[in-house]
Motif scaffolding. Structure first.
Motif, PDB file in Angstrom:
ATOM      1  N   GLU A  95       0.818  -1.187   0.046  1.00 28.07           N
ATOM      2  CA  GLU A  95      -0.011  -0.184  -0.137  1.00 28.07           C
ATOM      3  C   GLU A  95       0.990   1.241   0.001  1.00 28.07           C
ATOM      4  O   GLU A  95       0.473   2.335  -0.857  1.00 28.07           O
ATOM      5  CB  GLU A  95      -0.814   0.011   1.235  1.00 28.07           C
ATOM      6  CG  GLU A  95      -1.715   1.133   1.398  1.00 28.07           C
ATOM      7  CD  GLU A  95      -2.566   1.628   0.300  1.00 28.07           C
ATOM      8  OE1 GLU A  95      -2.609   3.072  -0.146  1.00 28.07           O
ATOM      9  OE2 GLU A  95      -3.191   0.751  -0.556  1.00 28.07           O
ATOM     10  N   ARG A  96       1.931   1.398   0.878  1.00 29.84           N
ATOM     11  CA  ARG A  96       2.827   2.490   0.590  1.00 29.84           C
ATOM     12  C   ARG A  96       3.542   2.795  -0.718  1.00 29.84           C
ATOM     13  O   ARG A  96       3.503   3.883  -1.143  1.00 29.84           O
ATOM     14  CB  ARG A  96       4.134   2.089   1.923  1.00 29.84           C
ATOM     15  CG  ARG A  96       3.631   2.453   2.935  1.00 29.84           C
ATOM     16  CD  ARG A  96       4.940   2.092   4.164  1.00 29.84           C
ATOM     17  NE  ARG A  96       4.346   2.296   5.552  1.00 29.84           N
ATOM     18  CZ  ARG A  96       4.981   1.548   6.691  1.00 29.84           C
ATOM     19  NH1 ARG A  96       6.032   0.943   6.328  1.00 29.84           N
ATOM     20  NH2 ARG A  96       4.533   1.967   7.650  1.00 29.84           N
ATOM     21  N   THR A  97       3.738   1.655  -1.465  1.00 27.16           N
ATOM     22  CA  THR A  97       4.182   1.654  -2.737  1.00 27.16           C
ATOM     23  C   THR A  97       3.220   2.294  -3.716  1.00 27.16           C
ATOM     24  O   THR A  97       3.558   3.215  -4.435  1.00 27.16           O
ATOM     25  CB  THR A  97       4.605   0.367  -3.320  1.00 27.16           C
ATOM     26  OG1 THR A  97       6.025  -0.004  -2.687  1.00 27.16           O
ATOM     27  CG2 THR A  97       5.171   0.457  -4.817  1.00 27.16           C
ATOM     28  N   ILE A  98       1.708   1.733  -3.514  1.00 19.18           N
ATOM     29  CA  ILE A  98       0.905   2.259  -4.282  1.00 19.18           C
ATOM     30  C   ILE A  98       0.419   3.737  -4.182  1.00 19.18           C
ATOM     31  O   ILE A  98       0.388   4.666  -5.083  1.00 19.18           O
ATOM     32  CB  ILE A  98      -0.238   1.473  -4.167  1.00 19.18           C
ATOM     33  CG1 ILE A  98      -0.070   0.101  -4.865  1.00 19.18           C
ATOM     34  CG2 ILE A  98      -1.573   2.078  -4.820  1.00 19.18           C
ATOM     35  CD1 ILE A  98      -1.096  -1.091  -4.480  1.00 19.18           C
ATOM     36  N   SER A  99       0.468   4.258  -2.863  1.00 21.29           N
ATOM     37  CA  SER A  99       0.382   5.603  -2.589  1.00 21.29           C
ATOM     38  C   SER A  99       1.407   6.425  -2.962  1.00 21.29           C
ATOM     39  O   SER A  99       1.462   7.523  -3.329  1.00 21.29           O
ATOM     40  CB  SER A  99       0.457   5.520  -0.884  1.00 21.29           C
ATOM     41  OG  SER A  99      -0.846   4.933  -0.521  1.00 21.29           O
ATOM     42  N   THR A 100       2.644   5.841  -2.757  1.00 19.35           N
ATOM     43  CA  THR A 100       3.667   6.626  -3.362  1.00 19.35           C
ATOM     44  C   THR A 100       3.649   6.946  -4.620  1.00 19.35           C
ATOM     45  O   THR A 100       3.832   8.097  -5.207  1.00 19.35           O
ATOM     46  CB  THR A 100       5.220   6.070  -3.113  1.00 19.35           C
ATOM     47  OG1 THR A 100       5.385   5.735  -1.877  1.00 19.35           O
ATOM     48  CG2 THR A 100       6.332   6.632  -3.845  1.00 19.35           C
ATOM     49  N   ILE A 101       3.503   5.977  -5.753  1.00 15.50           N
ATOM     50  CA  ILE A 101       2.949   6.359  -7.105  1.00 15.50           C
ATOM     51  C   ILE A 101       1.838   7.237  -7.342  1.00 15.50           C
ATOM     52  O   ILE A 101       1.838   8.200  -8.058  1.00 15.50           O
ATOM     53  CB  ILE A 101       2.960   5.084  -7.818  1.00 15.50           C
ATOM     54  CG1 ILE A 101       4.214   4.425  -7.806  1.00 15.50           C
ATOM     55  CG2 ILE A 101       2.359   5.159  -8.961  1.00 15.50           C
ATOM     56  CD1 ILE A 101       4.185   2.945  -8.304  1.00 15.50           C
ATOM     57  N   GLU A 102       0.892   7.014  -6.412  1.00 16.26           N
ATOM     58  CA  GLU A 102      -0.422   7.832  -6.603  1.00 16.26           C
ATOM     59  C   GLU A 102      -0.133   9.423  -6.148  1.00 16.26           C
ATOM     60  O   GLU A 102      -0.785  10.339  -6.666  1.00 16.26           O
ATOM     61  CB  GLU A 102      -1.374   7.244  -5.510  1.00 16.26           C
ATOM     62  CG  GLU A 102      -2.777   7.888  -5.672  1.00 16.26           C
ATOM     63  CD  GLU A 102      -3.884   7.148  -4.683  1.00 16.26           C
ATOM     64  OE1 GLU A 102      -4.927   6.758  -5.218  1.00 16.26           O
ATOM     65  OE2 GLU A 102      -3.235   6.709  -3.530  1.00 16.26           O
TER      66      GLU A 102
END
Length: 265
Positions: A95-102
């Motif tokens: 989730e942290r990775t997805i939020s980083t990209i977001e």
């Protein structure tokens, strides 16, 4: 074109990073497992995404999968060999990775030439724009695995398809084929597979030619308009159900239907 390849656990699991004409391109390459990402690959993906910002010439980021898959999401088989605590930690990193990209301060485009499933769907939805071919499929079959969606995860779907369709995705494990996903707004553009790369590069260059100030402002303004859910995902609803997850993963590995026990309400 500058090409950098990050080799991961094995020769056939890697992230390919390219830079060309104001565009940064990340390709997820693990074809033998439908480009599924291990916990380490999720961490590396975040690092590569942030590296895009090191070059001020990069105006737009494209994310795609190799071959005829975007990504099947997290590697479910990996969870069969680790504890529930480690599995929960892996989902938090995801989730942290997805939020980083977001939350990158430049536009992101997801290029989808096949299934985008589970966390792979969430990764696609975290992109600002999604371009798909007729081979695109989008779904989140977590109900068969005992994976629980917290508010941050669910919100990306709710924002695009609404509350009822989001629940339908999980309740039934259904997938949207390309045309359905396009009509539902999960894909912004639907093009023939043979034109997908060319169209995506052209769109990336078009966006890259816009005012950086305008692009960042609209990203921030849109986020403020739709972001009614506080960022409380970590420590609220866990990703891993203590009972159903173990059975769901075993069933996945053993290629059988899960046998979930009744739950008291």
């Amino acid at each position: 074109m500058q090409v950098k390849t990050m080799r991961l656990e094995a020769e056939d699991a890697k992230l390919i990073y390219q830079e060309t004409a104001g565009l940064a391109i990340i390709t997820i390459h693990r074809p033998q497992l439908k480009n599924a990402l291990t916990a380490n690959m999720w961490d590396q993906l975040a690092k590569v995404a942030l590296r895009v910002l090191d070059n001020p010439k990069n105006k737009v980021l494209l994310i795609r999968g190799s071959g005829e898959n975007f990504t099947a999401g997290s590697d479910i088989k990996e969870f069969n060999s680790i504890s529930l605590e480690k599995a929960e930690e892996a989902f938090i990193h995801m989730e942290r990775t997805i939020s980083t990209i977001e939350n990158l301060p430049i536009p992101t485009i997801g290029v989808i030439n096949g299934p985008a499933m589970g966390a792979g769907l969430e990764l696609a939805l975290a992109c600002d724009i999604r371009i798909g071919s007729e081979k695109a499929k989008m779904g989140i079959p977590v109900g068969k695995l005992g994976i629980t969606l917290n508010n941050k995860f669910a919100k990306r779907l709710v924002d695009l398809v609404g509350p009822s369709a989001t629940k339908d995705f999980v309740f039934t494990g259904r997938m949207y084929k390309a045309e359905e996903a396009f009509k539902a707004g999960m894909l912004n553009y639907l093009v023939a597979e043979k034109d997908l790369t060319r169209f995506s590069i052209r769109m990336g260059k078009l966006v890259a030619g816009m005012s950086p100030a305008s692009l960042l402002a609209v990203k921030n303004s849109v986020k403020e308009c739709v972001d009614s859910v506080p960022a409380i995902w970590e420590g609220s609803t866990p990703f891993v159900d203590q009972t159903d997850f173990a059975e769901g993963v075993r069933a996945f590995v053993e290629k059988r239907q899960p046998n979930f026990a009744p739950r008291q309400r």
